[in-house]
Design a protein around this motif. Structure first.
Motif, PDB file in Angstrom:
ATOM      1  N   ARG A   1      -0.289   9.089  -3.232  1.00 29.67           N
ATOM      2  CA  ARG A   1      -1.736   8.859  -3.584  1.00 29.67           C
ATOM      3  C   ARG A   1      -1.442   7.885  -5.025  1.00 29.67           C
ATOM      4  NH1 ARG A   1      -1.838  12.065  -0.067  1.00 29.67           N
ATOM      5  NH2 ARG A   1      -3.378  13.774   0.110  1.00 29.67           N
ATOM      6  N   ARG A   2      -2.594   7.066  -5.040  1.00 28.20           N
ATOM      7  CA  ARG A   2      -2.348   5.852  -6.184  1.00 28.20           C
ATOM      8  C   ARG A   2      -2.678   6.299  -7.476  1.00 28.20           C
ATOM      9  NH1 ARG A   2      -5.772   3.394  -2.187  1.00 28.20           N
ATOM     10  NH2 ARG A   2      -5.010   1.500  -1.387  1.00 28.20           N
ATOM     11  N   ASN A   3      -3.218   7.557  -7.496  1.00 28.82           N
ATOM     12  CA  ASN A   3      -3.100   8.251  -8.891  1.00 28.82           C
ATOM     13  C   ASN A   3      -1.976   8.805  -9.498  1.00 28.82           C
ATOM     14  OD1 ASN A   3      -3.472  10.227  -7.401  1.00 28.82           O
ATOM     15  ND2 ASN A   3      -5.219  11.055  -8.497  1.00 28.82           N
TER      16      ASN A   3
ATOM     17  N   THR B   1       0.886  16.182 -12.204  1.00 26.18           N
ATOM     18  CA  THR B   1       0.004  15.805 -11.461  1.00 26.18           C
ATOM     19  C   THR B   1      -0.373  17.107 -10.431  1.00 26.18           C
ATOM     20  OG1 THR B   1       1.239  14.821  -9.689  1.00 26.18           O
ATOM     21  CG2 THR B   1       0.189  13.365 -11.465  1.00 26.18           C
TER      22      THR B   1
ATOM     23  N   GLN C   1      -6.701   9.201   0.732  1.00 22.53           N
ATOM     24  CA  GLN C   1      -7.181   7.882   0.292  1.00 22.53           C
ATOM     25  C   GLN C   1      -8.035   6.976   1.046  1.00 22.53           C
ATOM     26  OE1 GLN C   1      -3.195   6.690  -2.480  1.00 22.53           O
ATOM     27  NE2 GLN C   1      -3.158   5.976  -0.281  1.00 22.53           N
TER      28      GLN C   1
END
Length: 537
Positions: free
Chosen positions: A352-354, A375, A471
């Motif tokens: 995941r990008r975050n 996270t 995503q």
């Protein structure tokens, strides 16, 4: 791009000398998005200018009519494939036996006949501009390399007219040059499989592979094959080879970056690139990803697909492809998926990008994130691989659990808590083919290698916790059950281990319907299709 306009009331024409040709409106993706929302939409169109409509010294410009207004519009050359550049007034492009340039003040492209003198005159002006402009933009050393590239290409191709010039203004190589690549810091994907197939089976085409010089794949490939076909990323040699190539098999978008050019230096050589770009992919295009996979992005000429489901998706108008631009071949890396499984369960979620840190420069891994353990992603998967019921069931049934950390998240591998029944493997160090072949069942969320596993007709279990949305918009493949909670997933895995990870008939039927092939001949099909595209056969 237009912010406020009724597109249906716009008449856009391309004027070629005294001829006015209507353009064809298209729906190819041109959206500008902010915070997940489209804030601006471009007016995409197609204009076909027959070569026989162009005279020796024609002017080409675009004019639109909106209401009572008739306006000649300026042209902005944004991409690597645009050939010309607004930043370099002296830029030009050779096509056939003609020279194309752009007059910024008059907002028109100019066509003139190609002669030795006119070509040499344009090139001297271009070289002078590169020398002056480049020193300020990219520095002296890089400017000298760009000048060296131009000189090498121009001296190789010559300045005079040629009988068999291609539309790109450059003749085909006597021995065709094909180039491909994968992740630059880790090979082992479709590009490498196709490269190896070609070097083992086809001697009349020079097939090259771009990879970081410090990778194990680089060392292995240079031992097995001709060293000059293994191209170290971001070197003069590789950039020159790419500019001379006839076909580029892209496994990832933004080809100029994988060729070793940046947005600052590519404007000095973009007119020299002549290869046909074809999409070999590294995943499957079944999601809504027109933002990246549309035809405009890299001026992609052909698309190799694995499943009719992909064809159904990318023939939608927003992508810009038609059926004749697509071939069902299978994925080259599927050719290596042969072998009997062990008592092993593979858990392999995508990233995941975050949850990552730093920027992902081409050829480099993401940096380590000090916040990763905070996270939701980490908490969910760390709990899963250390679940007491899962470990007890694996111990009782004799199964081993492998947790494969996505290559982008590999710097975080040591963050996960370890136990005696789960192997934690950083994706950047993994032998994917070996790991897939040895696994009896796969757990994933949306990872693209689910399709590799399904291709072997083995069971999958999907884990889609509500706290971790995908995503991209995803569809249910029907390859296996979907679990929403950790307890649901553990129940499903215990049941699978107790039944020796047998694939249920209903899921097997869905897999068979998804894949038209179940052999190991994808590389051969890609090769044969590419021959037809280039007319090398």
């Amino acid at each position: 791009n237009v912010y406020y306009a009724d597109f249906d009331k716009i008449l856009l024409e391309v004027c070629v000398g005294k001829n006015r040709l209507k353009t064809e409106r298209t729906d190819i993706y041109t959206n500008i998005r902010h915070f997940g929302r489209t804030t601006k939409k471009g007016y995409s169109f197609k204009a076909v200018i027959p070569v026989d409509k162009i005279n020796g010294r024609d002017k080409i410009y675009f004019e639109y009519t909106y209401g009572e207004a008739k306006v000649r519009t300026s042209i902005t050359f944004l991409s690597f494939q645009s050939r010309l550049s607004n930043k370099l007034p002296e830029s030009y492009w050779i096509f056939g036996n003609s020279i194309l340039s752009y007059d910024e003040k008059k907002k028109q492209m100019i066509v003139e006949p190609l002669t030795f003198g006119s070509h040499l005159k344009h090139e001297i002006k271009m070289m002078y501009r590169v020398a002056r402009h480049g020193r300020k933009r990219i520095g002296k050393k890089k400017t000298l390399e760009m000048l060296r590239l131009r000189a090498s290409i121009k001296l190789n191709r010559g300045f005079g007219r040629k009988d068999n010039d291609s539309i790109s203004g450059a003749p085909k190589n006597k021995k065709p040059v094909w180039i491909t690549y994968d992740q630059l810091f880790k090979g082992g994907d479709n590009g490498q499989y196709f490269y190896e197939y070609m070097n083992k089976n086809v001697s009349d085409i020079e097939t090259c592979y771009i990879i970081n010089k410090d990778t194990k794949e680089y060392k292995e490939l240079t031992r097995k094959y001709d060293r000059k076909t293994v191209l170290p990323f971001s070197t003069y040699k590789t950039r020159l080879k790419c500019l001379k190539s006839d076909m580029l098999f892209a496994t990832r978008i933004d080809i100029r970056l994988y060729m070793g050019f940046t947005e600052n230096d590519e404007i000095y050589v973009r007119d020299l690139f002549k290869a046909d770009v074809v999409c070999l992919q590294h995943g499957l295009t079944i999601q809504k990803i027109a933002q990246y996979q549309n035809k405009f992005y890299d001026n992609t000429k052909h698309y190799f697909c694995v499943s009719p489901k992909e064809v159904e998706n990318i023939t939608k108008p927003i992508y810009g492809y038609t059926n004749d631009m697509i071939t069902l071949t299978g994925a080259p890396r599927y050719d290596g998926l042969v072998g009997e499984p062990k008592k092993q369960i593979l858990i392999t979620p995508t990233w995941r990008r975050n949850v990552t840190a730093g920027t992902n420069e081409k050829g480099k891994q993401h940096e380590y994130s000090v916040n990763f353990k905070r996270t939701t992603y980490y908490q969910i998967y760390n709990s899963l691989i250390n679940d007491k019921r899962l470990i007890a069931a694996a111990k009782k049934t004799g199964y081993r659990i492998v947790y494969l950390v996505h290559p982008i998240l590999s710097p975080q591998a040591d963050d996960f808590d370890k136990n005696d029944f789960v192997d934690i493997v950083p994706g950047v160090k993994a032998n994917y083919e070996k790991m897939l072949k040895e696994s009896a069942l796969m757990v994933t969320d949306y990872s693209g290698i689910q399709f590799d596993f399904a291709y072997m007709r083995r069971p999958l279990v999907y884990f889609h916790p509500a706290e971790l949305p995908p995503q991209y918009a995803e569809e249910d493949t029907g390859f296996g059950p979907i679990c929403r909670t950790n307890d649901e997933l553990i129940d499903e895995l215990i049941k699978a281990m107790q039944s020796d990870c047998r694939l249920e008939d209903s899921y097997k039927d869905n897999i068979n319907n998804f894949f038209p092939y179940d052999d190991q001949s994808a590389c051969k099909r890609v090769y044969e299709a590419a021959l037809k595209i280039t007319n090398f056969s």
